[in-house]
Design an enzyme around this catalytic site. Structure first.
Site, PDB file in Angstrom:
ATOM      1  N   GLY A  45       0.778  -1.249   0.000  1.00 16.34           N
ATOM      2  CA  GLY A  45       0.000   0.000   0.000  1.00 16.34           C
ATOM      3  C   GLY A  45       0.799   1.283   0.000  1.00 16.34           C
ATOM      4  O   GLY A  45       0.330   2.305  -0.507  1.00 16.34           O
ATOM      5  N   GLU A  99       4.183   4.094   6.321  1.00 14.59           N
ATOM      6  CA  GLU A  99       2.907   3.372   6.197  1.00 14.59           C
ATOM      7  C   GLU A  99       1.906   4.209   5.411  1.00 14.59           C
ATOM      8  O   GLU A  99       1.855   5.432   5.566  1.00 14.59           O
ATOM      9  CB  GLU A  99       2.317   3.108   7.593  1.00 14.59           C
ATOM     10  CG  GLU A  99       2.592   1.736   8.141  1.00 14.59           C
ATOM     11  CD  GLU A  99       1.702   0.646   7.562  1.00 14.59           C
ATOM     12  OE1 GLU A  99       1.248   0.769   6.403  1.00 14.59           O
ATOM     13  OE2 GLU A  99       1.477  -0.343   8.263  1.00 14.59           O
ATOM     14  N   ASP A 100       1.104   3.561   4.593  1.00 12.58           N
ATOM     15  CA  ASP A 100       0.021   4.250   3.906  1.00 12.58           C
ATOM     16  C   ASP A 100      -1.060   4.661   4.903  1.00 12.58           C
ATOM     17  O   ASP A 100      -1.474   5.805   4.958  1.00 12.58           O
ATOM     18  CB  ASP A 100      -0.579   3.352   2.798  1.00 12.58           C
ATOM     19  CG  ASP A 100      -0.826   1.924   3.285  1.00 12.58           C
ATOM     20  OD1 ASP A 100      -0.542   1.607   4.461  1.00 12.58           O
ATOM     21  OD2 ASP A 100      -1.304   1.116   2.472  1.00 12.58           O
ATOM     22  N   ASP A 103      -4.733   1.632  10.845  1.00 11.84           N
ATOM     23  CA  ASP A 103      -6.146   1.373  11.162  1.00 11.84           C
ATOM     24  C   ASP A 103      -6.244   0.803  12.574  1.00 11.84           C
ATOM     25  O   ASP A 103      -6.399   1.541  13.540  1.00 11.84           O
ATOM     26  CB  ASP A 103      -6.704   0.423  10.101  1.00 11.84           C
ATOM     27  CG  ASP A 103      -8.168   0.095  10.313  1.00 11.84           C
ATOM     28  OD1 ASP A 103      -8.756   0.593  11.285  1.00 11.84           O
ATOM     29  OD2 ASP A 103      -8.739  -0.660   9.518  1.00 11.84           O
ATOM     30  N   LYS A 131      -6.610   6.253  11.031  1.00 10.85           N
ATOM     31  CA  LYS A 131      -8.041   6.135  11.341  1.00 10.85           C
ATOM     32  C   LYS A 131      -8.293   6.326  12.821  1.00 10.85           C
ATOM     33  O   LYS A 131      -7.403   6.206  13.651  1.00 10.85           O
ATOM     34  CB  LYS A 131      -8.547   4.755  10.912  1.00 10.85           C
ATOM     35  CG  LYS A 131      -8.676   4.610   9.413  1.00 10.85           C
ATOM     36  CD  LYS A 131      -9.514   3.408   9.073  1.00 10.85           C
ATOM     37  CE  LYS A 131      -9.370   3.043   7.623  1.00 10.85           C
ATOM     38  NZ  LYS A 131     -10.080   1.811   7.303  1.00 10.85           N
ATOM     39  N   PHE A 152     -13.561   3.074   4.955  1.00 11.42           N
ATOM     40  CA  PHE A 152     -12.666   2.325   4.075  1.00 11.42           C
ATOM     41  C   PHE A 152     -12.277   3.206   2.885  1.00 11.42           C
ATOM     42  O   PHE A 152     -13.134   3.782   2.227  1.00 11.42           O
ATOM     43  CB  PHE A 152     -13.342   1.041   3.583  1.00 11.42           C
ATOM     44  CG  PHE A 152     -12.421   0.218   2.722  1.00 11.42           C
ATOM     45  CD1 PHE A 152     -11.376  -0.493   3.284  1.00 11.42           C
ATOM     46  CD2 PHE A 152     -12.574   0.202   1.337  1.00 11.42           C
ATOM     47  CE1 PHE A 152     -10.502  -1.233   2.486  1.00 11.42           C
ATOM     48  CE2 PHE A 152     -11.709  -0.533   0.533  1.00 11.42           C
ATOM     49  CZ  PHE A 152     -10.675  -1.252   1.108  1.00 11.42           C
ATOM     50  N   VAL A 153     -10.976   3.323   2.650  1.00  8.48           N
ATOM     51  CA  VAL A 153     -10.509   4.187   1.568  1.00  8.48           C
ATOM     52  C   VAL A 153      -9.666   3.421   0.555  1.00  8.48           C
ATOM     53  O   VAL A 153      -9.138   2.348   0.864  1.00  8.48           O
ATOM     54  CB  VAL A 153      -9.685   5.386   2.119  1.00  8.48           C
ATOM     55  CG1 VAL A 153     -10.563   6.342   2.915  1.00  8.48           C
ATOM     56  CG2 VAL A 153      -8.516   4.914   2.974  1.00  8.48           C
ATOM     57  N   ASP A 159      -5.689  -0.339  -2.026  1.00  5.95           N
ATOM     58  CA  ASP A 159      -6.520  -1.128  -2.943  1.00  5.95           C
ATOM     59  C   ASP A 159      -7.833  -1.575  -2.320  1.00  5.95           C
ATOM     60  O   ASP A 159      -8.001  -1.575  -1.103  1.00  5.95           O
ATOM     61  CB  ASP A 159      -5.756  -2.390  -3.365  1.00  5.95           C
ATOM     62  CG  ASP A 159      -5.690  -3.407  -2.231  1.00  5.95           C
ATOM     63  OD1 ASP A 159      -5.325  -3.009  -1.109  1.00  5.95           O
ATOM     64  OD2 ASP A 159      -6.038  -4.585  -2.459  1.00  5.95           O
ATOM     65  N   ARG A 165      -5.132   0.794  -6.853  1.00  5.37           N
ATOM     66  CA  ARG A 165      -3.870   1.303  -6.298  1.00  5.37           C
ATOM     67  C   ARG A 165      -3.276   2.433  -7.132  1.00  5.37           C
ATOM     68  O   ARG A 165      -2.538   3.265  -6.650  1.00  5.37           O
ATOM     69  CB  ARG A 165      -2.818   0.183  -6.238  1.00  5.37           C
ATOM     70  CG  ARG A 165      -3.075  -0.879  -5.203  1.00  5.37           C
ATOM     71  CD  ARG A 165      -1.818  -1.711  -4.995  1.00  5.37           C
ATOM     72  NE  ARG A 165      -2.092  -2.973  -4.335  1.00  5.37           N
ATOM     73  CZ  ARG A 165      -2.231  -3.133  -3.025  1.00  5.37           C
ATOM     74  NH1 ARG A 165      -2.137  -2.103  -2.230  1.00  5.37           N
ATOM     75  NH2 ARG A 165      -2.466  -4.323  -2.516  1.00  5.37           N
TER      76      ARG A 165
END
Ligand code: 5GP
Length: 180
Positions: A45, A99-100, A103, A131, A152-153, A159, A165
């Site tokens: 990600g 990190e992308d 969560d 998040k 959720f993104v 993805d 992506r």
């Protein structure tokens, strides 16, 4: 925008992402002025975020990719696979995990523990998105781009079932009114 069975709408356009990435890089450049950090982007990600962020990093640095996953579909499974990638020694080095999105924070916690156990001098994290669940659990992320609710993104490296992506903007899932 529809992707497979889910509906998404634009949440963060690419120009806002670009500015935020530049400001995160600025902070890191200041904090690591006399250091040579090792950036550890967490695949898959974070590939797009890492690539843009690193172009704005001006301090001498190394980059090494790692891979781990706790996700399946649109929900965290809580099951962590082992960290793979960095075989070279990280002893005595200043590590910055890239990190992308954070969560549940399980992925980041696991990686941080692993690296501290290997004798890294310092371990910090930069995440483009964080998040609400991670904020509630006080997961330590030194550099955060955008704060999100528990939505959720996808896009900008993230993805849905392997798709999306490549999108340059970030989208969020539109929930049917019954699930809101
Ligand atoms: P955590 O361990 O913090 O629960 O999850 C971290 C990983 O789950 C992220 O690196 C990312 O790959 C994935 N993830 C978490 N939230 C989302 C999301 O909203 N969308 C997508 N596409 N992936 C997510």
């Amino acid at each position: 925008m529809k992707l497979k069975d889910l509906e998404f709408k634009k949440l963060i356009p690419s120009d806002r992402i670009e500015k935020k990435v530049a400001s995160l890089a600025d902070q890191i450049n200041k904090d690591y002025e006399n250091k040579t950090p090792v950036f550890l982007p967490v695949l898959n990600g974070s590939f797009m975020f890492a690539s843009d962020l690193l172009k704005d990093i001006t301090v001498l640095c190394r980059v090494s990719f790692v891979k781990i996953s706790s996700y399946s579909g649109t929900a965290s499974t809580g099951q962590l696979k082992t960290l793979i990638g960095h075989d070279e020694s990280l002893f005595g080095l200043d590590i910055i995990i890239v990190e992308d999105i954070v969560d549940s924070g399980l992925t980041l916690q696991k990686i941080m523990e692993d690296l501290k156990g290997r004798g890294a001098k310092s371990v910090e994290a930069v995440a483009l998105l964080r998040k609400q669940s991670a904020r509630e659990k006080n997961i330590e992320v030194k550099y955060v781009g955008f704060e999100l609710d528990n939505e959720f993104v996808l896009g900008y490296g993230l993805d849905y079932d392997g798709l999306g992506r490549n999108l340059r903007d970030i989208y969020k899932q539109v929930l049917p009114s019954s699930e809101k």
